[in-house]
Design a protein around this motif. Structure first.
Motif, PDB file in Angstrom:
ATOM      1  N   ASP A 139       0.853  -1.192   0.000  1.00 26.19           N
ATOM      2  CA  ASP A 139       0.000   0.000   0.000  1.00 26.19           C
ATOM      3  C   ASP A 139       0.893   1.249   0.000  1.00 26.19           C
ATOM      4  OD1 ASP A 139      -2.283   1.550  -0.017  1.00 26.19           O
ATOM      5  OD2 ASP A 139      -3.196   0.523   1.669  1.00 26.19           O
TER       6      ASP A 139
ATOM      7  N   ARG B 261       0.585   6.261   4.442  1.00 25.65           N
ATOM      8  CA  ARG B 261      -0.617   7.030   4.807  1.00 25.65           C
ATOM      9  C   ARG B 261      -0.453   8.534   4.589  1.00 25.65           C
ATOM     10  NH1 ARG B 261      -3.066   8.368  10.160  1.00 25.65           N
ATOM     11  NH2 ARG B 261      -1.033   7.960  11.044  1.00 25.65           N
TER      12      ARG B 261
ATOM     13  N   LYS C 244      -6.952   8.449  -8.086  1.00 24.37           N
ATOM     14  CA  LYS C 244      -8.386   8.392  -7.769  1.00 24.37           C
ATOM     15  C   LYS C 244      -9.257   8.274  -9.019  1.00 24.37           C
ATOM     16  CE  LYS C 244      -7.781  10.947  -3.477  1.00 24.37           C
ATOM     17  NZ  LYS C 244      -8.254  12.093  -2.676  1.00 24.37           N
TER      18      LYS C 244
ATOM     19  N   ASP D 181      -3.526   0.908  -9.439  1.00 24.43           N
ATOM     20  CA  ASP D 181      -2.845   1.774  -8.474  1.00 24.43           C
ATOM     21  C   ASP D 181      -2.510   0.977  -7.220  1.00 24.43           C
ATOM     22  OD1 ASP D 181      -2.548   5.064  -8.327  1.00 24.43           O
ATOM     23  OD2 ASP D 181      -2.479   4.061  -6.364  1.00 24.43           O
TER      24      ASP D 181
ATOM     25  N   SER E 134      -2.350   2.170  -4.219  1.00 17.51           N
ATOM     26  CA  SER E 134      -3.007   2.693  -3.014  1.00 17.51           C
ATOM     27  C   SER E 134      -4.422   2.117  -2.882  1.00 17.51           C
ATOM     28  CB  SER E 134      -3.071   4.220  -3.072  1.00 17.51           C
ATOM     29  OG  SER E 134      -4.011   4.701  -2.130  1.00 17.51           O
ATOM     30  N   THR E 135      -4.697   1.463  -1.745  1.00 19.55           N
ATOM     31  CA  THR E 135      -6.062   0.958  -1.522  1.00 19.55           C
ATOM     32  C   THR E 135      -7.038   2.123  -1.369  1.00 19.55           C
ATOM     33  OG1 THR E 135      -5.529   0.755   0.813  1.00 19.55           O
ATOM     34  CG2 THR E 135      -5.435  -1.250  -0.481  1.00 19.55           C
ATOM     35  N   ALA E 136      -6.614   3.195  -0.687  1.00 20.75           N
ATOM     36  CA  ALA E 136      -7.514   4.341  -0.471  1.00 20.75           C
ATOM     37  C   ALA E 136      -7.850   5.015  -1.806  1.00 20.75           C
ATOM     38  CB  ALA E 136      -6.861   5.344   0.479  1.00 20.75           C
TER      39      ALA E 136
ATOM     40  N   THR F 110      -7.698   3.667  -4.808  1.00 16.78           N
ATOM     41  CA  THR F 110      -8.473   2.729  -5.635  1.00 16.78           C
ATOM     42  C   THR F 110      -9.946   2.739  -5.196  1.00 16.78           C
ATOM     43  OG1 THR F 110      -6.499   1.373  -5.952  1.00 16.78           O
ATOM     44  CG2 THR F 110      -8.603   0.331  -6.433  1.00 16.78           C
ATOM     45  N   ALA F 111     -10.179   2.778  -3.889  1.00 15.46           N
ATOM     46  CA  ALA F 111     -11.564   2.835  -3.390  1.00 15.46           C
ATOM     47  C   ALA F 111     -12.225   4.146  -3.821  1.00 15.46           C
ATOM     48  CB  ALA F 111     -11.572   2.708  -1.869  1.00 15.46           C
TER      49      ALA F 111
ATOM     50  N   ARG G  87     -13.242   3.908  -7.459  1.00 16.91           N
ATOM     51  CA  ARG G  87     -14.471   3.119  -7.669  1.00 16.91           C
ATOM     52  C   ARG G  87     -15.698   3.946  -7.272  1.00 16.91           C
ATOM     53  NH1 ARG G  87     -11.525  -2.014  -4.962  1.00 16.91           N
ATOM     54  NH2 ARG G  87     -10.453  -2.775  -6.834  1.00 16.91           N
TER      55      ARG G  87
ATOM     56  N   HIS H 156      -6.296  -2.845  -7.607  1.00 15.47           N
ATOM     57  CA  HIS H 156      -5.242  -2.504  -6.654  1.00 15.47           C
ATOM     58  C   HIS H 156      -4.040  -3.400  -6.928  1.00 15.47           C
ATOM     59  CE1 HIS H 156      -3.198  -3.195  -2.671  1.00 15.47           C
ATOM     60  NE2 HIS H 156      -2.994  -1.920  -2.937  1.00 15.47           N
ATOM     61  N   GLY H 157      -2.859  -2.780  -7.161  1.00 12.24           N
ATOM     62  CA  GLY H 157      -1.673  -3.599  -7.381  1.00 12.24           C
ATOM     63  C   GLY H 157      -0.527  -2.787  -7.946  1.00 12.24           C
TER      64      GLY H 157
END
Ligand SMILES: C[S@@+](CC[C@H](N)C(=O)[O-])C[C@H]1O[C@@H](n2cnc3c(N)ncnc32)[C@H](O)[C@@H]1O
Length: 247
Positions: free
Chosen positions: A2, A5, A47, A66, A68-70, A72-73, A76, A92-93
């Protein structure tokens, strides 16, 4: 895997994570003459604003990747908000390792050319995803003016002035690597401000709300120093997106 932060905090509610404003992103989408049904791959999609708005405005379909999980969310959510979730997907990846399902019309990497160790390596990654005659978009910094001193170089997050080309050097590099430059849309100082200066308010609001967070000291130092670094660099560092087709 990831993204740390502090990136998520700094970007706050920004949708474009580069020195572009919405007008420049829209200009680029028009300039490259997208057609309904065109397929895109966006490596380091953040984003997802490029894919989501171009799906809405031009009827394209595509995939963003991307780390970043944040982000990517958020991408979506944005696709759902704009009613294009049936045409764009976000994975995500690690973009460097991503294998697309098939060749695409346009392969993009805006502001993440470290995934290929620089422009030549990233163009190699993008070229592998491209259909014959397809187009690559690469977003990259360059020197607008020769930096006058080491302080300015460091303010541009460069270790040495050789880290970046000037615009003529970048265009020469594209040609030397076997690509035709067929369009470009450059950031300007105002669009840099929309990116860089937005971080300051994001940081200040976050610091006010999270004084005891383990990142508070580091981000307090960043907010104290970053405005001066930005005004030192804004005349010198350019950024643009370059549209390339293999010769
Ligand atoms: C400067 S931002 C640009 C985001 C997006 N292209 C835009 O213009 O809004 C760089 C992006 O690259 C992503 N990134 C960095 N390293 C990556 C990797 N190895 N694989 C996938 N994404 C990566 C970051 O999470 C971030 O979203």
């Amino acid at each position: 895997m990831d993204l740390p932060r502090h990136h998520v905090i700094r970007e706050g509610d920004l949708r474009i994570l580069n020195p572009y404003d919405p007008g420049k992103l829209a200009t680029l989408g028009q300039a490259i003459r997208l057609r309904p049904g065109d397929t895109l791959l966006d490596l380091g999609s953040g984003k997802g604003e490029l894919l989501c708005t171009w799906a809405r405005d031009h009827g394209i379909a595509g995939t963003g990747v991307d780390v970043s999980t944040a982000f990517t969310a958020a991408a979506r959510d944005r696709a759902a908000e704009l009613g294009v979730a049936d045409r764009v997907r976000f994975v995500h990846g690690d973009a460097a390792a991503f294998v697309p399902e098939g060749p695409v019309d346009v392969a993009a990497c805006l502001g993440a050319t470290w995934i290929g160790g620089g422009v030549p390596g990233t163009l190699g990654i993008l070229a592998r995803a491209l259909r014959p005659g397809g187009m690559v978009l690469v977003g990259e910094p360059y020197w607008r003016l020769d930096p006058p001193d080491e302080e300015t170089v460091r303010a541009c997050h460069a270790s040495a002035r050789e880290d970046f080309h000037d615009l003529a050097g970048l265009v020469t590099l594209f040609g030397d690597l076997g690509w035709d430059l067929v369009e470009m849309v450059l950031a300007d100082q105002d669009s840099w401000d929309r990116y860089a200066a937005a971080h300051w308010l994001n940081l200040r609001r976050w610091l006010d709300a999270n004084p005891g967070d383990e990142l508070a000291g580091e981000l307090r130092r960043e907010l104290t120093g970053e405005p001066l670094r930005h005004v030192r660099r804004r005349e010198y560092l350019g950024w643009g997106v370059f549209a390339l087709i293999p010769r």
